[in-house]
Design a protein around this motif. Structure first.
Motif, PDB file in Angstrom:
ATOM      1  N   ASN A   1       0.845  -1.195   0.000  1.00 61.63           N
ATOM      2  CA  ASN A   1       0.000   0.000   0.000  1.00 61.63           C
ATOM      3  C   ASN A   1       0.875   1.237   0.000  1.00 61.63           C
ATOM      4  O   ASN A   1       2.052   1.171   0.353  1.00 61.63           O
ATOM      5  N   ILE A   2       0.284   2.373  -0.370  1.00 63.73           N
ATOM      6  CA  ILE A   2       0.953   3.650  -0.127  1.00 63.73           C
ATOM      7  C   ILE A   2       1.074   3.774   1.395  1.00 63.73           C
ATOM      8  O   ILE A   2       0.132   3.442   2.124  1.00 63.73           O
ATOM      9  N   SER A   3       2.212   4.221   1.867  1.00 65.68           N
ATOM     10  CA  SER A   3       2.470   4.333   3.300  1.00 65.68           C
ATOM     11  C   SER A   3       1.332   5.087   4.005  1.00 65.68           C
ATOM     12  O   SER A   3       0.914   6.147   3.539  1.00 65.68           O
ATOM     13  N   GLY A   4       0.859   4.498   5.120  1.00 67.57           N
ATOM     14  CA  GLY A   4      -0.210   5.158   5.869  1.00 67.57           C
ATOM     15  C   GLY A   4      -1.614   4.727   5.462  1.00 67.57           C
ATOM     16  O   GLY A   4      -2.569   4.946   6.195  1.00 67.57           O
ATOM     17  N   PHE A   5      -1.773   4.114   4.301  1.00 67.09           N
ATOM     18  CA  PHE A   5      -3.094   3.630   3.858  1.00 67.09           C
ATOM     19  C   PHE A   5      -3.309   2.202   4.372  1.00 67.09           C
ATOM     20  O   PHE A   5      -2.355   1.519   4.728  1.00 67.09           O
TER      21      PHE A   5
END
Ligand code: TXA
Ligand code: MG
Length: 341
Positions: free
Chosen positions: A145-149
């Motif tokens: 995932n995109i970091s934080g998602f």
């Protein structure tokens, strides 16, 4: 960048094509039984640096190294004759357990966020293991995932986050467990669960005896204490909405939501409760089925984004068994805004 979609269920060359990309320093998102991973050759610092770029991940957050045969662990980690390693591997590998051990020099510092340790896991997903075997390399892979998602548990999630950022995405359908592996540190006499996951505390302590759960599992870590697992200090798994987890009975919960209703509010609730809610509601499984909650939570968080919810009230799951991992992910998605109504 053009991203190739590889479909091993339909195309027998998909595995070797993914392996070729990885051997050449490329990135491939691959399915595992926990969540999709974003893989690169763990021995190639340059390739690994591209993982951090593609995800927008802070460079001090270490990556898990994936292997396909137990003996590969001796190439990358210092087991020092620790009997627990073999016992745990016999019980839970291949599977959702990551063991943190002192690392060997062959693993570049970028993989371990410059820590002296490395997390090692042998996934049980056939496609993941076949790809590792076909390239004959250990693969560094964080969640894709995109970091934080929220971590991706379906091909579509990976496609939404990673299309155009990686050489290939391997479509393996939905992930069976739906949340990440248990990260277990074996760097001290008492083993410590740094991140609860697919393999529970009970399952582990039955094999190796006394095991602790790091305090950060259900509460925010103090900013002044150094994180045992750097990943724990970052906000994680968040949809765009602000989430509050409300510990309450169902009637109290509904009252709370009514009293705090606002525009674009939504509810994250258990199966069968949706119709009773005063606003849009997404279910993450039945109240008593913790494995179902594990499997559905990350998809539910992504669905809340599709609803364009900006304020979410969530039912509080049980922290028993794999429920501890469900609570950990949900509490962190809420930035630990957990209240008693
Ligand atoms: O199930 C999983 O573990 C998935 C699949 C792809 O294998 N991977 C995954 O990786 O969740 P990632 O990078 O999203 O999360 C790894 C977590 C982070 O919280 C990181 O800080 C911690 O494991 N970790 C990795 N290596 C570590 C180490 N050497 N010491 C302490 N924590 C470590
Ligand atoms: Mg992750």
């Amino acid at each position: 960048m053009y991203t190739r979609i590889l479909k091993p269920f339909e195309d027998k060359n998909a595995i070797s094509e993914a392996a070729e990309i990885l051997k050449n320093g490329g990135l491939a998102a691959i399915p595992t039984e926990t969540v999709y991973g974003l893989a690169a050759n763990a021995l190639d610092a340059q390739a690994v640096s591209r993982i951090f770029e593609a995800k927008g991940r802070p460079s001090d957050n270490p990556l898990i190294v994936h292997i396909s045969d137990f003996n590969d662990i001796y190439e990358i980690a210092e087991t020092g004759g620790d009997k627990r390693v073999k016992m745990l591997a016999e019980a839970f590998w291949p599977g959702a357990l990551t063991m943190v051990l002192p690392k060997k020099d062959i693993i570049p510092g970028i993989v371990s966020g410059n820590l002296p340790t490395v997390g090692v896991r042998m996934p049980s997903h056939n496609i993941a293991r076949e790809i590792i075997r076909a390239c004959a390399l250990p693969l560094a892979a964080p969640s894709a995932n995109i970091s934080g998602f929220p971590s991706p548990v379906a091909f579509e999630h990976v496609f939404d986050d990673m299309n155009g950022r990686v050489e290939a995405i391997v479509d393996g359908g939905d992930c069976e467990i739906g949340l990440e592996s248990t990260v277990l540190s074996l760097c001290s006499e008492t083993a410590v669960i740094l991140r609860p996951g697919g393999v529970t505390l009970d399952m582990i302590s039955r094999i190796i005896g006394k095991t602790e759960v790091h305090a950060s599992a259900l509460q925010p870590i103090e900013t002044h204490t150094e994180a045992a697992s750097p990943g724990m200090k970052y906000k994680h798994y968040s949809p765009k909405a602000k989430i509050t987890v409300v510990k309450a009975t169902l009637p109290q919960f509904i009252e709370y939501v009514k009293a705090n209703m606002c525009d674009s509010a939504a509810v994250l609730c258990f199966e069968g409760e949706q119709e009773k809610m005063p606003c849009a509601a997404i279910s993450f499984g039945s109240e008593k089925d913790y494995s179902e909650q594990a499997r559905r939570l990350f998809s539910a968080l992504r669905e809340l984004d599709l609803l364009e919810a900006r304020r979410v009230y969530a039912r509080c799951p049980s922290s028993e068994g794999i429920g501890l991992a469900v609570c950990n992910r949900l509490f962190r998605a809420a930035g630990f805004d957990v209240i008693n109504s």
